[in-house]
Design a protein around this motif. Structure first.
Motif, short mmCIF file in Angstrom:
data_model
loop_
_atom_site.label_atom_id
_atom_site.label_comp_id
_atom_site.label_asym_id
_atom_site.label_seq_id
_atom_site.Cartn_x
_atom_site.Cartn_y
_atom_site.Cartn_z
N THR A 33 46.76 -24.17 -10.78
CA THR A 33 45.45 -23.59 -10.55
C THR A 33 44.66 -23.57 -11.85
OG1 THR A 33 46.43 -22.16 -8.85
CG2 THR A 33 44.23 -21.60 -9.60
N HIS A 34 43.62 -24.39 -11.90
CA HIS A 34 42.75 -24.47 -13.07
C HIS A 34 41.77 -23.30 -13.04
CE1 HIS A 34 39.44 -26.31 -15.53
NE2 HIS A 34 40.48 -26.67 -16.24
N ALA A 35 41.23 -22.96 -14.21
CA ALA A 35 40.26 -21.86 -14.30
C ALA A 35 39.09 -22.07 -13.34
CB ALA A 35 39.76 -21.73 -15.73
N MET A 36 38.66 -23.32 -13.20
CA MET A 36 37.53 -23.62 -12.33
C MET A 36 37.89 -23.35 -10.87
SD MET A 36 34.44 -24.61 -12.74
CE MET A 36 33.06 -25.28 -11.82
N MET A 37 39.15 -23.61 -10.50
CA MET A 37 39.60 -23.34 -9.14
C MET A 37 39.54 -21.85 -8.84
SD MET A 37 42.89 -25.90 -8.98
CE MET A 37 42.74 -27.66 -9.33
N LYS A 38 39.90 -21.04 -9.82
CA LYS A 38 39.86 -19.59 -9.65
C LYS A 38 38.42 -19.12 -9.47
CE LYS A 38 44.04 -18.92 -12.44
NZ LYS A 38 44.59 -18.36 -13.68
N THR A 39 37.49 -19.74 -10.23
CA THR A 39 36.08 -19.39 -10.09
C THR A 39 35.58 -19.73 -8.68
OG1 THR A 39 35.69 -19.81 -12.45
CG2 THR A 39 33.77 -19.81 -11.00
N ALA A 40 35.93 -20.94 -8.21
CA ALA A 40 35.52 -21.36 -6.88
C ALA A 40 36.12 -20.45 -5.80
CB ALA A 40 35.94 -22.81 -6.64
N LYS A 41 37.37 -20.07 -5.99
CA LYS A 41 38.04 -19.21 -5.01
C LYS A 41 37.36 -17.86 -4.91
CE LYS A 41 42.63 -17.53 -3.72
NZ LYS A 41 44.08 -17.54 -4.06
N ALA A 42 36.95 -17.32 -6.06
CA ALA A 42 36.27 -16.03 -6.07
C ALA A 42 34.93 -16.08 -5.34
CB ALA A 42 36.07 -15.56 -7.51
N MET A 43 34.30 -17.26 -5.34
CA MET A 43 33.00 -17.42 -4.69
C MET A 43 33.13 -17.71 -3.19
SD MET A 43 31.17 -19.74 -7.67
CE MET A 43 29.49 -19.57 -7.07
N LEU A 44 34.37 -17.95 -2.73
CA LEU A 44 34.59 -18.31 -1.33
C LEU A 44 35.65 -17.41 -0.68
CD1 LEU A 44 34.79 -22.15 -1.99
CD2 LEU A 44 32.91 -21.00 -0.81
N THR A 45 35.73 -16.17 -1.14
CA THR A 45 36.81 -15.27 -0.71
C THR A 45 36.87 -15.10 0.80
OG1 THR A 45 36.59 -14.05 -2.79
CG2 THR A 45 37.78 -12.97 -1.00
N GLU A 46 35.75 -14.79 1.42
CA GLU A 46 35.72 -14.51 2.85
C GLU A 46 36.09 -15.74 3.67
OE1 GLU A 46 32.49 -13.33 6.36
OE2 GLU A 46 32.01 -12.94 4.25
N GLU A 47 35.49 -16.89 3.35
CA GLU A 47 35.74 -18.12 4.10
C GLU A 47 37.18 -18.58 3.96
OE1 GLU A 47 31.46 -17.71 3.18
OE2 GLU A 47 33.29 -17.65 1.97
N LEU A 48 37.73 -18.48 2.75
CA LEU A 48 39.12 -18.89 2.53
C LEU A 48 40.10 -17.98 3.26
CD1 LEU A 48 38.98 -19.76 -1.29
CD2 LEU A 48 39.32 -21.37 0.59
N ALA A 49 39.78 -16.69 3.32
CA ALA A 49 40.66 -15.74 4.01
C ALA A 49 40.73 -16.06 5.50
CB ALA A 49 40.16 -14.32 3.79
#
Length: 459
Positions: free
Chosen positions: A267-283
């Motif tokens: 998990t790259h830092a950029m992936m963590k940033t993207a994940k934080a911006m898509l929390t609801e959809e990813l869940a």
């Protein structure tokens, strides 16, 4: 009564005492026994290749392919997907194209395959790197299970080594090395014999410093090298289907044996940033995936195969269950209905996620973060090879300047691309400032006219 002796020319009878055997008889018996053992071994291997190496539905095993143009990434992606999806101009619905990444999702959600197009271009620049960081992060916000560096079974060039070092050690960071595998394409000889492949690896480590560098990156583990021979179906070459099947078996075996419970996804830092911006959809997508896995387990638990590999029976994630009570027709129909609902739910979640991805992709904060990380990677790569040209020995220097020369060529393209990007940003900034200035002047003029109107009589 005689014993039958089979030769290539004919069949003859040799007299022998009843109950006695000759030396030739013993040799024939041993040869027959060896042949039977070999046939049984081949049969077992064939059974394993056909049934055993299957990723569990809903597991969402994420693979990222990268390598130089012409290494065979598209063909590798098609082999993994077991269909022709990674082709130019493909508009298939299950393939999502971003500027720098082509993506394939298996219908049963067992695997996601990403082809990092931008990083494979012969001429790479900073803008392509920024796009690749952004698009890979958006395509794999939960991380990457296996990174596949694809290289041809041919002379390893300094340019390919420079690219590998840049991507693994500078762009993604050394944390990705535990997830790194080397896929050697056009390797017909070694896909058929792992023993010969291992001998070849040992020999290359001894005589080729470039190969040794790759070997060190994967922890000096020969099992992290996968050999495939994937001829085109329309090539007219012999035994195409058999060679493709053997290659796919080697790949799926590697993926199935990857210890996900020990080695987490990179998990790259950029992936963590993207994940934080898509929390609801990813869940929502994750919940749907879990329901699919559970539904599959209920159905497959009552369909225990008649025979299975003793190796796989002890591996987590394969052939779960097997001792449960067989489902009645009504129960199985109900389980299938639950599975269909879960799949429909996943489809809706994926559509929602896709819309969110497109929106996030244009986010200024995300773009700025990608630019910063790309700049850091290029600076780190530059620092690594600043003194390389003076320290590189004649033994390792190529006619074009060795690895240091390849690094300089690559840096030239990266910095040139950065210069173009900076020029675009400056031009955009000046345009914005000019527009702001014009708007400000017009606003001031309007206010001045209003003041004049109030102070002048008769107006």
């Amino acid at each position: 009564m005689g014993l039958v002796c089979c030769t290539e020319q004919n069949v003859s009878y040799v007299d022998a005492p009843k109950g006695a055997t000759t030396q030739e008889d013993d040799e024939n018996i041993n040869a027959t026994s060896d042949a039977k053992d070999l046939a049984l071994k081949q049969e077992a291997e064939e059974f394993e290749s056909l049934e055993d190496w299957v990723l569990p539905p809903g597991g969402m095993f994420t693979v990222l392919m990268f390598g130089m143009t012409g290494a065979g990434k598209s063909a590798l992606g098609n082999l993994l997907a077991n269909c022709n999806h990674f082709t130019s101009g493909d508009d298939t619905a299950s393939v999502t194209n971003l500027d720098s990444v082509m993506r394939y999702d298996a219908p049963d959600h067992s695997i996601t395959i990403l082809d990092s197009i931008g990083l494979g271009d012969t001429e790479i620049d900073q803008e392509k790197v920024v796009g690749s960081i952004r698009d890979v992060a958006l395509s794999a916000p939960n991380g990457v299970d296996a990174m596949l560096f694809v290289m041809r079974n041919a002379r390893i060039t300094d340019d390919s080594i420079a690219r590998l070092v840049y991507v693994t050690e500078c762009l993604w960071g050394s944390e990705c090395l535990l997830n790194l595998y080397i896929v050697v394409t056009f390797a017909s000889r070694y896909v058929q014999s792992r023993d010969e492949a291992n001998v070849w690896i040992e020999r290359q480590v001894e005589i080729n410093w470039r190969f040794k560098h790759i070997y060190n990156l994967v922890g000096k583990n020969p099992n992290r090298f996968i050999f495939i021979d994937n001829p085109d179906s329309d090539s007219g070459e012999p035994e195409v289907e058999k060679r493709q099947s053997m290659s796919r078996t080697a790949l799926m075996k590697m993926l199935c044996q990857h210890p996900r419970d020990i080695i987490p996804p990179f998990t790259h830092a950029m992936m963590k940033t993207a994940k934080a911006m898509l929390t609801e959809e990813l869940a929502e997508a994750k919940q749907a995936e879990t329901e699919i896995v559970q539904a599959h387990e209920v159905i497959t638990a009552s369909r225990s195969p008649q025979k299975k590999s003793s190796v796989l029976s002890n591996m987590k994630g394969f052939f779960r269950g097997g001792n449960q009570k067989k489902l009645s027709p009504e129960e199985e129909a109900k389980a299938k209905e639950v599975l269909q609902k879960a799949q429909a739910k996943k489809k809706l979640a994926d559509e929602k996620l896709k819309k969110a991805l497109l929106a996030v992709r244009t986010d200024a904060t995300l773009q700025a973060e990608a630019t910063r990380l790309a700049d850091e990677a290029t600076k780190k790569f530059s620092a690594m090879y600043e003194s390389k040209s003076s320290s590189e020995s004649e033994a390792t220097a190529s006619s074009t300047g060795g690895l240091a020369g390849a690094a300089k060529r690559m840096l030239k393209g990266l910095w040139a691309g950065k210069g173009k990007k900076d020029d675009k940003n400056k031009t955009a900034q000046k345009t914005q400032e000019a527009q702001s200035s014009t708007a400000g002047a017009e606003d001031k003029g309007a206010r001045l006219d209003a003041v004049i109107a109030k102070t002048q009589p008769g107006r």
